[in-house]
Design an enzyme around this catalytic site. Structure first.
Site, PDB file in Angstrom:
ATOM      1  N   HIS A 104      -6.313 -22.885   7.976  1.00 36.09           N
ATOM      2  CA  HIS A 104      -7.665 -23.253   7.525  1.00 36.09           C
ATOM      3  C   HIS A 104      -8.396 -22.053   6.894  1.00 36.09           C
ATOM      4  O   HIS A 104      -8.932 -22.156   5.780  1.00 36.09           O
ATOM      5  CB  HIS A 104      -8.534 -23.841   8.646  1.00 36.09           C
ATOM      6  CG  HIS A 104      -9.944 -23.931   8.190  1.00 36.09           C
ATOM      7  ND1 HIS A 104     -10.363 -24.901   7.300  1.00 36.09           N
ATOM      8  CD2 HIS A 104     -11.000 -23.097   8.364  1.00 36.09           C
ATOM      9  CE1 HIS A 104     -11.616 -24.676   6.976  1.00 36.09           C
ATOM     10  NE2 HIS A 104     -12.029 -23.583   7.611  1.00 36.09           N
ATOM     11  N   CYS A 107     -12.865 -29.600   3.533  1.00 38.05           N
ATOM     12  CA  CYS A 107     -11.579 -28.893   3.383  1.00 38.05           C
ATOM     13  C   CYS A 107     -10.435 -29.887   3.550  1.00 38.05           C
ATOM     14  O   CYS A 107     -10.498 -30.770   4.405  1.00 38.05           O
ATOM     15  CB  CYS A 107     -11.492 -27.798   4.444  1.00 38.05           C
ATOM     16  SG  CYS A 107      -9.944 -26.880   4.402  1.00 38.05           S
ATOM     17  N   CYS A 167      -7.188 -28.916   4.064  1.00 34.28           N
ATOM     18  CA  CYS A 167      -6.003 -28.224   4.584  1.00 34.28           C
ATOM     19  C   CYS A 167      -5.350 -29.066   5.683  1.00 34.28           C
ATOM     20  O   CYS A 167      -5.920 -30.055   6.139  1.00 34.28           O
ATOM     21  CB  CYS A 167      -6.369 -26.835   5.106  1.00 34.28           C
ATOM     22  SG  CYS A 167      -7.087 -26.819   6.757  1.00 34.28           S
ATOM     23  N   ASP A 190      -8.561  -7.947  -0.264  1.00 33.55           N
ATOM     24  CA  ASP A 190      -7.749  -8.240   0.916  1.00 33.55           C
ATOM     25  C   ASP A 190      -8.577  -7.889   2.140  1.00 33.55           C
ATOM     26  O   ASP A 190      -9.426  -7.015   2.074  1.00 33.55           O
ATOM     27  CB  ASP A 190      -6.462  -7.399   0.943  1.00 33.55           C
ATOM     28  CG  ASP A 190      -6.719  -6.002   1.493  1.00 33.55           C
ATOM     29  OD1 ASP A 190      -7.349  -5.194   0.778  1.00 33.55           O
ATOM     30  OD2 ASP A 190      -6.328  -5.716   2.635  1.00 33.55           O
ATOM     31  N   ASP A 194       0.873  -1.178   0.000  1.00 41.53           N
ATOM     32  CA  ASP A 194       0.000   0.000   0.000  1.00 41.53           C
ATOM     33  C   ASP A 194       0.909   1.227   0.000  1.00 41.53           C
ATOM     34  O   ASP A 194       2.124   1.102   0.081  1.00 41.53           O
ATOM     35  CB  ASP A 194      -0.945  -0.040   1.205  1.00 41.53           C
ATOM     36  CG  ASP A 194      -0.203  -0.061   2.522  1.00 41.53           C
ATOM     37  OD1 ASP A 194       0.966   0.358   2.559  1.00 41.53           O
ATOM     38  OD2 ASP A 194      -0.770  -0.504   3.533  1.00 41.53           O
ATOM     39  N   CYS A 197      -7.691 -29.481   8.794  1.00 37.87           N
ATOM     40  CA  CYS A 197      -8.870 -30.346   8.643  1.00 37.87           C
ATOM     41  C   CYS A 197      -8.492 -31.795   8.319  1.00 37.87           C
ATOM     42  O   CYS A 197      -9.239 -32.715   8.624  1.00 37.87           O
ATOM     43  CB  CYS A 197      -9.800 -29.785   7.574  1.00 37.87           C
ATOM     44  SG  CYS A 197     -10.435 -28.160   8.022  1.00 37.87           S
TER      45      CYS A 197
END
Ligand SMILES: [Zn+2]
Length: 343
Positions: free
Chosen positions: A326, A295, A297, A257, A73, A300
Site C-alpha cells: 500500500h 487506492c 492496491c 528515495d 549508492d 485496499c
C-alpha cells in the site's frame, strides 16, 4: 539507454532494496506497486554476498529477476557515518576508507576506484561517485575540506569509469556524483559548479537534507539546483516525507528515495489520500473501510483496516507485505501525479 535517460526528464521514486530485496515483497509485488527503479546499498552487498559472487551470478538484476532500473549508492555514506560515529572501526584519508565489518571481522577498503568496480560488479545501471560525507553542523573549514575531497574523488571515479570500462558510451550506464557543502549555500554552489565542469549524468544532493527541526534545507538545495543543467538527474537523496518530495520537486529535483515508506509500513504507519492512518491503533479494530478508499492496491482492494489491524497485532508476515504494497503504491501515484514534464 533510452529508459535510463527517462531518469533525467521524469519524476521517479526509488524504494530501498538495501540487500537486493525490498523487505517483505517479491519482485512481482514490487513491480505491481508501479515501481520502476530501486536503490541498493553497496556497503551491505560488498559485505554479503560480496561483489564477486554477485557478478558470477549475473548481477543483482538477474538475481532479483528485476528488469527495472537499479541505482547503487557508492557505499560512502554508510561507511563514513559508521566510522565517524565510532560504531565501526576504521580510518578515512585522502584515498578513501579502510574499515572492519563487525559481522565477520573482515577488513575492506573503499576508494573512488574500488567503489566504481564494486558497483560495476553488482551490475548497477546508475552509479554514484564516492563522496566525503561528514557529520551535520560542520564548521566552514571542515565543510570546505569535504567539498575539495568530494570533487577530487568524483574526478577519480569518472576517470576510472572511463579508462577501465569505456564510460557511459560503452557501458550504457549513467554516472552521477554527489554535491557536498553542508549547511553553506555558497559551498554547495561551488561544489555543484566544479562537478558540472567535470561533467556527470546526474547531481545528487548529499549530506543532510533536513535540519535539526526536520525541515528541508531549501536554501542549500536551491543553491545546487541553480548551478546544474536541467537535462540531468537531480537526485534529492533521502527525501522523504510526501510533503518534502512535493517541495523538492517544486524547486527542481526529480529523483527521490527514502527508507520511511517501507519502514513506516512495517510499523503500521500508512500514507493515504486522507492523511496518515495508524493501523495499530485500537480504533482500527472494527473499521471495515479499506486503508485508503482512493487506492486500488492489493491491500485496499481486498481487505479492511480491521483485518490488517488484526494481522499486524498478531505479527503475521503478510500484514507487513500488504502494508508495504500500500505505502509504495501511494508513493508511486504521488510521484507520477506530479506534472509529467520536469521543471
Ligand atoms: Zn492501497
Amino acid at each position: 539507454m533510452n529508459d535510463l535517460n527517462r531518469l533525467k526528464n521524469e519524476y521517479f521514486f526509488m524504494p530501498d532494496a538495501t540487500r537486493g530485496a525490498v523487505r517483505y515483497l517479491t519482485t512481482k509485488q514490487l513491480k505491481e506497486t508501479g515501481t520502476e527503479a530501486i536503490v541498493t546499498n553497496t556497503l551491505h552487498l560488498l559485505i554479503h554476498p560480496g561483489p564477486d559472487i554477485i557478478q558470477k551470478l549475473g548481477g543483482i538484476k538477474k538475481m532479483m529477476g528485476w528488469d527495472g532500473i537499479v541505482l547503487t549508492d557508492s557505499g560512502g555514506f554508510q561507511v563514513f557515518s559508521l566510522i565517524h560515529s565510532k560504531k565501526w572501526q576504521g580510518s578515512i584519508d585522502e584515498d578513501g576508507a579502510k574499515f572492519k565489518s563487525p559481522r565477520e571481522g573482515n577488513t575492506y577498503e573503499l576508494t573512488p576506484e574500488s567503489s566504481i568496480d564494486i558497483q560495476m560488479k553488482i551490475g548497477s545501471d546508475v552509479l554514484v561517485t564516492l563522496d566525503d560525507c561528514r557529520k551535520s553542523d560542520l564548521e566552514k573549514e571542515e565543510a570546505q575540506e569535504s567539498v575539495e575531497r568530494t570533487i577530487k574523488w568524483a574526478k577519480r571515479c569518472k576517470d576510472h569509469f572511463e579508462k577501465e570500462y569505456g564510460g557511459t558510451k560503452k557501458t550504457g550506464k549513467l554516472l552521477t556524483c554527489v554535491v557536498q557543502g553542508a549547511n553553506y549555500p555558497d559551498l554547495r554552489a561551488r561544489c555543484a559548479k566544479e562537478l558540472v565542469s567535470i561533467g556527470f549524468d546526474g547531481y545528487n544532493f548529499g549530506g543532510f537534507v533536513v535540519d535539526n527541526d526536520q525541515k528541508l534545507v531549501i536554501d542549500e538545495m536551491s543553491a545546487v539546483i541553480g548551478n546544474i543543467p536541467k537535462d540531468t538527474i537531480r537526485y534529492a537523496m533521502g527525501v522523504g516525507k510526501p510533503e518534502d518530495i512535493l517541495e523538492a520537486a517544486r524547486i527542481g529535483y526529480n529523483l527521490f528515495d527514502t527508507v520511511l515508506v517501507t519502514r513506516n509500513a512495517r510499523h503500521g504507519t500508512l500514507y493515504t489520500s486522507q492523511g496518515i492512518v495508524k493501523i495499530n491503533n485500537s480504533s482500527m479494530a472494527l473499521d471495515e473501510k479499506p486503508v485508503d478508499q482512493n487506492c486500488d492496491c492489493e491491500c485496499c482492494s481486498n481487505y479492511s483496516r480491521a483485518y490488517l489491524h488484526h494481522m499486524m497485532k498478531n505479527g503475521e508476515a503478510v500484514a507487513q507485505t500488504l502494508a508495504t504494497i500500500h505505502n509504495l503504491t501511494y508513493y508511486q501515484k504521488l510521484i507520477k501525479g506530479l506534472t509529467p514534464v520536469c521543471p
